[in-house]
Motif scaffolding. Structure first.
Motif, PDB file in Angstrom:
ATOM      1  N   PHE A 233      47.913   3.278 -11.770  1.00  0.00           N
ATOM      2  CA  PHE A 233      47.150   3.640 -10.568  1.00  0.00           C
ATOM      3  C   PHE A 233      45.772   2.987 -10.586  1.00  0.00           C
ATOM      4  O   PHE A 233      45.344   2.367  -9.612  1.00  0.00           O
ATOM      5  N   LEU A 234      45.065   3.107 -11.723  1.00  0.00           N
ATOM      6  CA  LEU A 234      43.721   2.533 -11.827  1.00  0.00           C
ATOM      7  C   LEU A 234      43.771   1.010 -11.783  1.00  0.00           C
ATOM      8  O   LEU A 234      42.876   0.364 -11.236  1.00  0.00           O
ATOM      9  N   ASP A 235      44.812   0.422 -12.337  1.00  0.00           N
ATOM     10  CA  ASP A 235      44.951  -1.033 -12.294  1.00  0.00           C
ATOM     11  C   ASP A 235      45.166  -1.516 -10.854  1.00  0.00           C
ATOM     12  O   ASP A 235      44.640  -2.557 -10.453  1.00  0.00           O
ATOM     13  N   ILE A 237      43.964  -0.013  -8.187  1.00  0.00           N
ATOM     14  CA  ILE A 237      42.660   0.101  -7.518  1.00  0.00           C
ATOM     15  C   ILE A 237      41.771  -1.095  -7.870  1.00  0.00           C
ATOM     16  O   ILE A 237      41.105  -1.658  -7.008  1.00  0.00           O
ATOM     17  N   ALA A 238      41.784  -1.485  -9.147  1.00  0.00           N
ATOM     18  CA  ALA A 238      40.950  -2.608  -9.579  1.00  0.00           C
ATOM     19  C   ALA A 238      41.469  -3.942  -9.062  1.00  0.00           C
ATOM     20  O   ALA A 238      40.698  -4.895  -8.922  1.00  0.00           O
ATOM     21  N   GLY A 239      42.766  -4.015  -8.750  1.00  0.00           N
ATOM     22  CA  GLY A 239      43.392  -5.270  -8.336  1.00  0.00           C
ATOM     23  C   GLY A 239      43.735  -5.328  -6.869  1.00  0.00           C
ATOM     24  O   GLY A 239      42.847  -5.426  -6.014  1.00  0.00           O
ATOM     25  N   PRO A 240      45.026  -5.231  -6.534  1.00  0.00           N
ATOM     26  CA  PRO A 240      45.447  -5.418  -5.134  1.00  0.00           C
ATOM     27  C   PRO A 240      44.905  -4.387  -4.163  1.00  0.00           C
ATOM     28  O   PRO A 240      44.810  -4.649  -2.962  1.00  0.00           O
ATOM     29  N   GLY A 241      44.510  -3.204  -4.639  1.00  0.00           N
ATOM     30  CA  GLY A 241      43.993  -2.177  -3.735  1.00  0.00           C
ATOM     31  C   GLY A 241      42.514  -2.290  -3.443  1.00  0.00           C
ATOM     32  O   GLY A 241      41.995  -1.626  -2.536  1.00  0.00           O
ATOM     33  N   GLN A 242      41.804  -3.162  -4.178  1.00  0.00           N
ATOM     34  CA  GLN A 242      40.345  -3.201  -4.089  1.00  0.00           C
ATOM     35  C   GLN A 242      39.832  -3.529  -2.689  1.00  0.00           C
ATOM     36  O   GLN A 242      38.923  -2.875  -2.171  1.00  0.00           O
ATOM     37  N   GLN A 243      40.421  -4.537  -2.039  1.00  0.00           N
ATOM     38  CA  GLN A 243      39.911  -4.939  -0.730  1.00  0.00           C
ATOM     39  C   GLN A 243      40.086  -3.835   0.308  1.00  0.00           C
ATOM     40  O   GLN A 243      39.150  -3.525   1.056  1.00  0.00           O
ATOM     41  N   ALA A 244      41.265  -3.225   0.358  1.00  0.00           N
ATOM     42  CA  ALA A 244      41.507  -2.177   1.352  1.00  0.00           C
ATOM     43  C   ALA A 244      40.612  -0.967   1.108  1.00  0.00           C
ATOM     44  O   ALA A 244      40.173  -0.305   2.054  1.00  0.00           O
ATOM     45  N   LEU A 245      40.334  -0.676  -0.168  1.00  0.00           N
ATOM     46  CA  LEU A 245      39.491   0.478  -0.473  1.00  0.00           C
ATOM     47  C   LEU A 245      38.019   0.199  -0.171  1.00  0.00           C
ATOM     48  O   LEU A 245      37.283   1.080   0.253  1.00  0.00           O
ATOM     49  N   LEU A 280      36.771   5.249  -8.334  1.00  0.00           N
ATOM     50  CA  LEU A 280      37.401   5.522  -9.632  1.00  0.00           C
ATOM     51  C   LEU A 280      37.343   4.304 -10.544  1.00  0.00           C
ATOM     52  O   LEU A 280      37.112   4.428 -11.740  1.00  0.00           O
ATOM     53  N   VAL A 281      37.593   3.137  -9.974  1.00  0.00           N
ATOM     54  CA  VAL A 281      37.467   1.899 -10.755  1.00  0.00           C
ATOM     55  C   VAL A 281      36.786   0.866  -9.874  1.00  0.00           C
ATOM     56  O   VAL A 281      37.425  -0.054  -9.365  1.00  0.00           O
ATOM     57  N   ASP A 282      35.496   1.031  -9.696  1.00  0.00           N
ATOM     58  CA  ASP A 282      34.750   0.047  -8.924  1.00  0.00           C
ATOM     59  C   ASP A 282      34.629  -1.222  -9.759  1.00  0.00           C
ATOM     60  O   ASP A 282      34.462  -1.166 -10.980  1.00  0.00           O
TER      61      ASP A 282
END
Length: 382
Positions: A233-235, A237-245, A280-282
């Motif tokens: 989950f955290l990976d 957020i740090a990777g493919p989810g970063q832009q959308a978040l 969570l993982v900026d």
């Protein structure tokens, strides 16, 4: 729980985006016990002033601390708002002596920092430079330049004073141009705010405090059966989810027009909850940060503010985890420091009280903390 194996299998983005020094803070004898979330922003404070007030009083933007004092005195006494009443402050700050960073920096010091002196780390709060900075703030208080209500100024109180035109110069947060300053401009369309160069002190010092490179940590309890899912989950957020978040969903929250981000603010606000997950993982994505901040409105100068701050940071040399002695003594020492500083600035204690504070700070656990900080320093610089 030690997370090495999970990070190795499922944490490719975490390993790529989080720097070694952040991992070092959470690694004991080779075992990684937490996943850091980084600070996207390296500093907070930048001085803003009302140019329309400067112009009305025939003043130029100040650069030295002496020029700053003259401008603040004129703002307090020269009726810059033209209402015939003495109801404006030369400078206003927050409770706990916050929003003083650029003025402390003029004397070569910041709150709660550690600096290298003769090969050792020393605590900023007990240095002679801090005594000089307190004496300067005391002089502002004695001249009725400094807002006498500052010990009671929570952020909404200071914000209201800015918004209603009682404050024309203060150490703003980099995003205040979009909040309190914007509110003042709405209330008074003639108000024109500009960023100022940081004040230069008698020995040529200037600058503001730097924030820690890590904002928070994620840990997994030893008895958890879901460590694999947490790391995945955290990976994400740090990777493919970063832009959308960070930006929101493309074509729903934002689009790109002529190469620039165009934000639909109603949707942006509706989706603000995404920040809970992103935090969570900026990670530090400079181009994405620039895109986002300029998309919020280039008139707010958000990205420019950060650039100004980052080029004037005074580095805190201690960036390790809290030491055991800090756990034992930090709360009482912080309270002692704040009370002593406030009494000195408000004239309820003489400036000489600073020397008694230094002695008491050392005897009440400060020396123990200093020893542990320097042990960390020696280990880090082997």
């Amino acid at each position: 729980m030690s997370l090495n194996d999970y990070i190795e299998k499922y944490g490719a983005n975490l390993k790529a985006k989080i720097p070694k020094e952040a991992w070092d803070n959470v690694t004991v004898e080779g075992n990684i016990y937490a996943i850091p979330s980084l600070n996207e922003v390296n500093g907070t404070e930048i001085i803003y002033a009302r140019k329309d007030w400067l112009d009305k009083l025939g003043l130029k933007p100040p650069r030295t601390i002496q020029e700053y004092t003259a401008v603040m005195k004129a703002f307090a006494e020269g009726d810059p708002d033209g209402n015939g009443r003495k109801d404006t402050y030369g400078l206003s700050i927050l409770e706990h002596l916050e929003r003083t960073s650029p003025f402390l920096g003029a004397f070569g010091v910041q709150m709660n920092a550690w600096y290298e002196r003769d090969g050792k780390l020393v605590y900023s709060g007990i240095l002679p430079e801090m005594k000089e900075a307190l004496a300067y703030l005391r002089s502002l208080y004695d001249q009725d330049i400094l807002d006498p209500e500052f010990p009671l100024n929570k952020i909404d109180v200071l914000g209201e004073k800015v918004a209603t035109g009682r404050v024309g110069l203060y150490s703003a947060a980099w995003f205040d141009t979009r909040t309190h300053i914007a509110e003042n401009r709405k209330n008074d369309p003639s108000a024109e705010w500009i960023p100022l160069d940081f004040p230069v002190g008698p020995k040529g010092n200037h600058g503001v405090y730097s924030t820690s490179n890590v904002r928070s940590y994620n840990v997994v309890p030893l008895k958890s059966h879901n460590a694999e899912a947490v790391v995945k989950f955290l990976d994400f957020i740090a990777g493919p989810g970063q832009q959308a978040l960070k930006l929101g969903f493309e074509n729903e929250v934002w689009t790109r027009v002529n190469g620039k981000l165009s934000i639909r603010f109603a949707e942006h606000t509706k989706h603000a909850y995404r920040g809970i997950y992103g935090a969570l993982v900026d990670t530090v994505e400079k181009e994405m940060t620039k895109d986002r901040l300029e998309g919020l409105g280039e008139q707010f100068r958000l990205y420019d503010n950060l650039q100004r701050i980052e080029s004037n940071l005074m580095e805190n040399r201690f960036n390790g985890p809290p030491t055991p002695a800090m756990g034992k003594h930090q709360v009482k020492l912080s309270k002692l420091q704040e009370e002593t500083y406030t009494l000195i600035i408000t004239g309820l204690s003489p400036i000489e009280e600073f020397d008694a504070f230094v002695k008491k700070w050392k005897e009440s656990g400060g020396d123990e903390i200093s020893g542990e900080v320097n042990e960390w320093w020696r280990e880090t610089n082997k």
